[in-house]
Scaffold this active site. Structure first.
Site, PDB file in Angstrom:
ATOM      1  N   HIS A  22       0.839  -1.199   0.000  1.00 13.31           N
ATOM      2  CA  HIS A  22       0.000   0.000   0.000  1.00 13.31           C
ATOM      3  C   HIS A  22       0.878   1.256   0.000  1.00 13.31           C
ATOM      4  O   HIS A  22       0.678   2.168  -0.811  1.00 13.31           O
ATOM      5  CB  HIS A  22      -0.901  -0.024   1.240  1.00 13.31           C
ATOM      6  CG  HIS A  22      -1.764   1.180   1.407  1.00 13.31           C
ATOM      7  ND1 HIS A  22      -3.110   1.191   1.119  1.00 13.31           N
ATOM      8  CD2 HIS A  22      -1.482   2.445   1.845  1.00 13.31           C
ATOM      9  CE1 HIS A  22      -3.615   2.395   1.360  1.00 13.31           C
ATOM     10  NE2 HIS A  22      -2.642   3.169   1.814  1.00 13.31           N
ATOM     11  N   GLU A  23       1.848   1.304   0.895  1.00 16.38           N
ATOM     12  CA  GLU A  23       2.696   2.492   1.007  1.00 16.38           C
ATOM     13  C   GLU A  23       3.640   2.636  -0.183  1.00 16.38           C
ATOM     14  O   GLU A  23       3.861   3.747  -0.671  1.00 16.38           O
ATOM     15  CB  GLU A  23       3.495   2.450   2.321  1.00 16.38           C
ATOM     16  CG  GLU A  23       2.646   2.560   3.577  1.00 16.38           C
ATOM     17  CD  GLU A  23       1.823   3.847   3.613  1.00 16.38           C
ATOM     18  OE1 GLU A  23       2.241   4.849   2.998  1.00 16.38           O
ATOM     19  OE2 GLU A  23       0.758   3.834   4.245  1.00 16.38           O
ATOM     20  N   HIS A  26       1.904   4.265  -3.116  1.00 19.32           N
ATOM     21  CA  HIS A  26       1.855   5.733  -3.002  1.00 19.32           C
ATOM     22  C   HIS A  26       3.165   6.349  -3.494  1.00 19.32           C
ATOM     23  O   HIS A  26       3.175   7.276  -4.308  1.00 19.32           O
ATOM     24  CB  HIS A  26       1.643   6.153  -1.545  1.00 19.32           C
ATOM     25  CG  HIS A  26       0.250   5.965  -1.032  1.00 19.32           C
ATOM     26  ND1 HIS A  26      -0.862   6.387  -1.710  1.00 19.32           N
ATOM     27  CD2 HIS A  26      -0.195   5.425   0.142  1.00 19.32           C
ATOM     28  CE1 HIS A  26      -1.941   6.108  -0.996  1.00 19.32           C
ATOM     29  NE2 HIS A  26      -1.563   5.519   0.124  1.00 19.32           N
TER      30      HIS A  26
END
Length: 223
Positions: A22-23, A26
Site C-alpha cells: 500500500h505504502e 503511493h
C-alpha cells in the site's frame, strides 16, 4: 495459546504484505509523477523493515488477533510525499492517494486467484494424505489467501473514506473546486479524532460494512 499462535501465523504475512505494498504504491506513483522524496529516503522498497510501524504494523494487528476481532488490519509508516513537487499537484494528488487502495484491491484479487486455485486441491485430497506436509502447506497458503482477501478489502475501504488525512479525503480534495477543497483540507488535523469517535460509537461499522461486504461478494464470485 496454540490457536492464538496459529492465527498470528495465518494473519501476519497478509497484513505485512498489504500495508507495505500500500505504502510503496503511493511512493511509486508519486515518483512517476515528479516527486522523488520517497525514493531519496529509501522508501521505494519492499523491504518491510523500511516501512514497519511498531504500533500499526505489529501491535495493532496482534491485539485484534488476540481479542478475536472479526477482522484484522494494520498500517505502515506513511511514505513521505511532497505534493508541491508533483507536476500537477491538485490533479496528481488524486492518483497518488488512490494508488494505495488500488494496490490493496489488486492484492485482494491475487489472493482470490490463489484461494480459488488451491482450495479444490484440499477438497480432492484423500483422507490418508490429510496430515501430509504438502497438504498442511497448501492449507496454510489457502488460509493466508482468505485472510489476505479480507485484510486488503478492509484496508482499501477504510482508506477510501472521504476524510483527510485518509486517502479518500485526499482524493476528494483533489476533485473538489478549490474553495471546497480548502475547507475540506482544514479538517485534516482533526481527522483521526473524528475516526476515533466514529469507531467508539460503532458508527464506523455502519459506514464500512456495506462496501466491504459488497466487495467481498464480488471477489468471491469472481470465478
Amino acid at each position: 495459546m496454540e490457536e492464538t499462535i496459529r492465527q498470528i501465523a495465518i494473519w501476519a504475512l497478509p497484513v505485512l504484505v498489504a500495508v507495505v505494498f500500500h505504502e510503496v504504491a503511493h511512493g511509486w506513483v508519486a515518483y512517476r509523477l515528479g516527486d522523488s522524496t520517497a525514493a531519496r529516503l529509501g522508501r521505494l522498497t519492499l523491504n518491510p523493515f523500511a516501512h514497519v510501524d511498531l504500533f500499526g504494523t505489529i501491535l495493532l494487528p496482534l491485539m485484534l488477533i488476540v481479542t478475536h476481532a472479526p477482522f484484522v488490519f494494520g498500517y505502515a509508516k506513511p511514505v513521505p510525499v511532497n505534493f508541491l513537487n508533483l507536476r500537477n499537484p491538485k490533479r496528481d494528488m488524486i492518483w497518488v492517494a488512490a494508488a494505495g487502495p488500488a494496490m490493496n484491491l489488486a492484492l485482494a484479487f491475487v489472493c482470490t486467484v490463489i484461494w480459488k486455485s488451491l482450495a479444490p486441491m484440499l477438497d480432492a485430497r484423500p483422507d490418508p494424505a490429510a496430515g501430509s506436509a504438502a497438504g498442511n502447506y497448501i492449507t496454510a497458503i489457502v488460509l493466508m489467501a482468505q485472510s489476505g482477501i479480507l485484510i486488503n478489502v478492509v484496508l482499501a475501504v477504510f482508506n477510501m473514506l472521504p476524510l483527510p488525512p485518509l486517502d479518500g479525503g485526499r482524493v476528494l480534495v483533489g476533485l473538489l473546486p478549490r474553495a471546497l477543497a480548502v475547507k475540506l483540507a482544514r479538517i485534516e488535523p482533526f481527522g483521526f479524532i473524528i475516526l476515533i469517535v466514529l469507531l467508539m460509537t460503532h458508527t464506523l461499522d455502519y459506514i464500512i460494512d456495506p462496501p466491504t461486504e459488497f466487495l467481498l461478494k464480488l471477489y468471491l464470485r469472481a470465478f
